[in-house]
Scaffold this active site. Structure first.
Site, short mmCIF file in Angstrom:
data_model
loop_
_atom_site.label_atom_id
_atom_site.label_comp_id
_atom_site.label_asym_id
_atom_site.label_seq_id
_atom_site.Cartn_x
_atom_site.Cartn_y
_atom_site.Cartn_z
N ASN A 147 7.86 3.49 -0.20
CA ASN A 147 7.25 3.27 1.12
C ASN A 147 7.84 2.08 1.84
OD1 ASN A 147 5.67 5.49 1.03
ND2 ASN A 147 3.84 4.44 0.29
N GLU A 161 6.42 6.91 -8.70
CA GLU A 161 6.88 5.53 -8.93
C GLU A 161 6.04 4.94 -10.05
OE1 GLU A 161 6.36 4.09 -4.82
OE2 GLU A 161 8.39 3.31 -4.99
N HIS A 193 2.41 5.84 -8.86
CA HIS A 193 2.27 6.23 -7.46
C HIS A 193 2.84 7.62 -7.27
CE1 HIS A 193 3.70 5.75 -3.04
NE2 HIS A 193 2.50 6.29 -3.09
#
Ligand code: T1G
Length: 682
Positions: free
Chosen positions: A479, A441, A429
């Site tokens: 997130n 990530e 990510h």
């Protein structure tokens, strides 16, 4: 005379003190001791007429040993060592290559001569650690380059190519990068000795070149740029106040200022940041990395083109795949623009850009993916679209090809259900813009192999990124925490805080951007759509009401010209209309209204982030609390001189955090403020 890290070599009348302390020849106590004893040995050796300080490995001394800062200083202290070099009765020459930084550069400045290879860099980056040069750098550099250049170098903490100082007294010789530096330095010493030209030139005995007339305006600019960081301002004041002093008096004031900064919370936060961002690549397992040369990026949108740019800039062969020619051309244009921006900003040469773009292949046919080692998909954030894609990848890529999804919140196991060889499936990510932001990530599914994860971490590091290994949950680690932060600030909007107050408070505190401005930048509908894939929590009636109201009024953020703010000609403008929409929505709830102070906003927002971080750690989604700080520093513009949310939690202590969580839980509910292990902060 040798020690495990410093040895003496003799070449006729030239003695070489050779430092070998991998990985960066840091000035550990052993190295300082070794150099000290070697200087005494060679000074007393009648055969020796000149001394060279040389290092082996990848660089000349790259600074004091950062790992020693938390411990009581042990002699010989570095300021004493550099003074010993300068006051030696025989000429000392420093031979620089790699990155001679901080204390390493200060050792070189105390030498009587300096030679270097053209590829070498020098710098005094101490301010990046919340410090200032503490071994004479603030006193010797102005005696060579003047106060103006010294002020820039010391307060910026930048690294400088040595060729920038070609026509200055900083270097006596700058050799081609391919030279045998030790041999060249020995020749330099020998030739100078033969010409009887090699003298003990003590920099400290020269006057400071005082070439600044407007100190106050310079210091004011530095202070504004520092945005709350102390070290650059303290360093600038020190330079101003010591420019007319002797080296002895100047170094006394330097030492005082250095020790004061070293004990500051900002310095421990910055030193912590330096160490934790190197810790993230230490995995709880060891596995060989798979060879990855060819990478396919699926999707040439903002994310896909940014990811492709990052890989191309690091020398990978890239296949950009799109579903049609028009999308492919648009993807290529985005990549091309990214590179041209790099060249325009001076970050990259034209040649480098062209050679990178040579490695880009544009593809429309899945068959072209049969030879890639890694696929990173960055297609539209929709489960069905991604599931279809993974079926195609399974059919056309090698069984050992790593398949990585760049999804920011979809369930990777669901996306790849039915795909063969599940052990090669992971998440990577990236954060937007993917060619600039350092955070990646690396997401572990229940089937991801240690080899695939190790390979992904190593690749991310090769891209100059900060990879963080995280487990599967909604929003993964970054997130999920940012959503918790968002929920708390939006709840405060329903309790009386205003849009402007929230954002200004958080930016004044040090965040790069206010949370509501971030929503506008990313698009308020992104989070809104993600939340729609899950049921609204019954226990949280106000759940992201502000965002919902914006989206339902067509205010999606910058991309629609208005969101929490108005946007005209790229300028962000406070919009009373946005605030009144929220004030109207408040009428649907009976939340007690509060007269928020800035401290209340920061405290509640930070506690929410810390609480979520502790939950992530408790659930095993992250390996370390410090990995969470690396995420915030490199993913969300958390002020580096405050270390990260978990560092802040450690500073405040588990008791304070526990009390705050209990206080907020009493005003809300345990689902929002769950039980967490605050002792992990101790
Ligand atoms: N001390 C101890 N270890 C260090 C170190 C240092 N100064 N610098 C790097 N390392 C370790 C790092 O933790 C990592 O360890 C490995 O080396 C490779 O680092 C008195 C007080 C030199 C440009 O601020 O900028 O001198 O993870 O991954 O990308 O005035 O390291 O392998 O176990 O970063 O090639 C001033 C900080 C100190 C330089 C190399 N010096 N270092 O970058 O490798 S304060 C600095 C860097 C001082 C004096 C003051 C970079 C680098 P591990 P790396 P790299």
């Amino acid at each position: 005379m040798t020690s495990s890290v410093v040895q003496i070599l003799k070449y006729s009348t030239v003695g070489v003190i050779e430092v070998n302390n991998p990985p960066v020849n840091a000035l550990s106590q052993q190295v300082r001791q070794g150099i000290w004893e070697s200087l005494e040995n060679l000074e007393n050796d009648n055969d020796i007429k000149a001394i060279i300080i040389h290092c082996i490995g990848k660089t000349f001394i790259a600074g004091a040993d950062i790992t020693e800062f938390g411990k009581p200083p042990v002699e010989p202290f570095l300021p004493d060592l550099v003074n010993k070099i300068e006051n030696l009765s025989k000429p000392v020459i420093a031979a620089l290559f790699g990155t001679s930084l901080g204390g390493g550069f200060e050792v070189a400045l105390s030498c009587h001569y300096r030679v270097a290879v053209a590829s070498a860099k020098v710098g005094l980056p101490e301010v990046n650690l919340g410090l200032l040069p503490g071994a004479g750098g603030t006193q010797r550099l102005p005696r060579i380059l003047g106060t103006e250049k010294s002020l820039e170098m010391i307060t910026s903490g930048k690294h400088y190519q040595v060729t920038e100082f070609e026509n200055t007294a900083l270097f006596d010789e700058i050799y081609q990068a391919t030279v045998d530096l030790k041999a060249a330095a020995i020749d330099f010493a020998t030739n100078m000795l033969e010409k009887r030209n090699l003298k003990v030139r003590a920099v400290g005995q020269q006057p400071v070149l005082q070439d600044i007339s407007d100190w106050d305006s310079k210091i004011n600019k530095i202070s504004l740029k520092a945005r709350g960081k102390k070290a650059p301002v303290v360093a600038a004041e020190l330079l101003k106040n010591t420019q007319a002093l002797s080296i002895e008096d100047g170094m006394k004031l330097e030492r005082e200022a250095f020790l004061q900064l070293k004990d500051s919370e900002q310095s421990s936060a910055l030193r912590y940041a330096f160490s934790i961002e190197r810790l993230t690549t230490k995995l709880p397992f060891t596995a060989n990395t798979l060879p990855v040369k060819r990478v396919a990026i699926i999707g040439g949108g903002t994310m896909g083109s940014g990811i492709a740019t990052a890989f191309l800039a690091s020398g990978y062969q890239i296949k950009l795949f799109e579903q049609n020619q028009q999308a492919l051309d648009a993807g290529f244009e985005r990549i091309n623009d990214n590179f041209h921006r790099n060249v325009k900003s001076g970050r990259m040469s034209d040649e480098k850009m062209n050679s990178c773009l040579q490695h880009l292949e544009l593809c429309l046919d899945y068959k072209q993916l049969s030879d890639v080692d890694l696929v990173v998909e960055a297609v539209f954030e929709n489960i069905e679209v991604k599931q279809q894609l993974f079926k195609q990848l399974d059919a056309h890529c090698r069984p050992d090809c790593i398949l990585a999804s760049n999804t920011s919140y979809l369930d990777i196991e669901q996306l790849t259900d039915g795909v063969s060889h599940q052990q090669r499936i992971i998440g990577m990510h990236f954060f937007s813009p993917a060619n600039i932001m350092k955070l990646v990530e690396v997401i572990k599914t229940q089937h991801s192999s240690e080899q695939a994860l190790t390979t992904a971490v190593s690749i991310a590091k090769s891209l100059g990124k900060i990879p963080v290994l995280v487990g599967m949950c909604f929003g993964f680690a970054a997130n999920r925490m940012y959503a918790r932060y968002g929920r708390e600030v939006q709840q405060m909007l329903l309790e009386g805080a205003t849009i402007e107050q929230i954002d200004n408070t958080m930016t004044d505190w040090g965040m790069a951007m206010g949370p509501l401005s971030v929503q506008d930048l990313a698009g308020i509908d992104i989070g809104y759509n993600a939340r729609k894939t899950r049921p609204k929590p019954e226990y949280d009636p106000g759940f992201f009401t502000a965002s919902t109201v914006m989206v339902e009024n067509g205010r999606l953020g910058r991309k629609t010209g208005k969101g929490f703010y108005l946007y005209e000609n790229g300028k962000q403008i406070v919009d009373p209309q946005a605030q009144s929409l929220i004030d109207e929505a408040k009428g649907n709830f009976d939340f007690q209204q509060k007269d928020f102070t800035n401290e209340m906003i920061v405290e509640r927002a930070m506690t929410a982030i810390i609480s979520e971080g502790l939950s992530l750690f408790k659930e095993g989604i992250v390996q370390r609390l410090s990995d969470i700080d690396a995420i915030w520093l490199h993913g969300y513009g958390f002020p580096r001189h405050k270390g990260g949310p978990m560092f802040q939690g450690k500073v405040m202590g588990s008791t304070v955090i526990s009390d705050r969580i209990n206080q907020y839980r009493n005003q809300s509910c345990i689902e929002i403020w769950p039980d967490v292990d605050v002792q992990a902060l101790d």
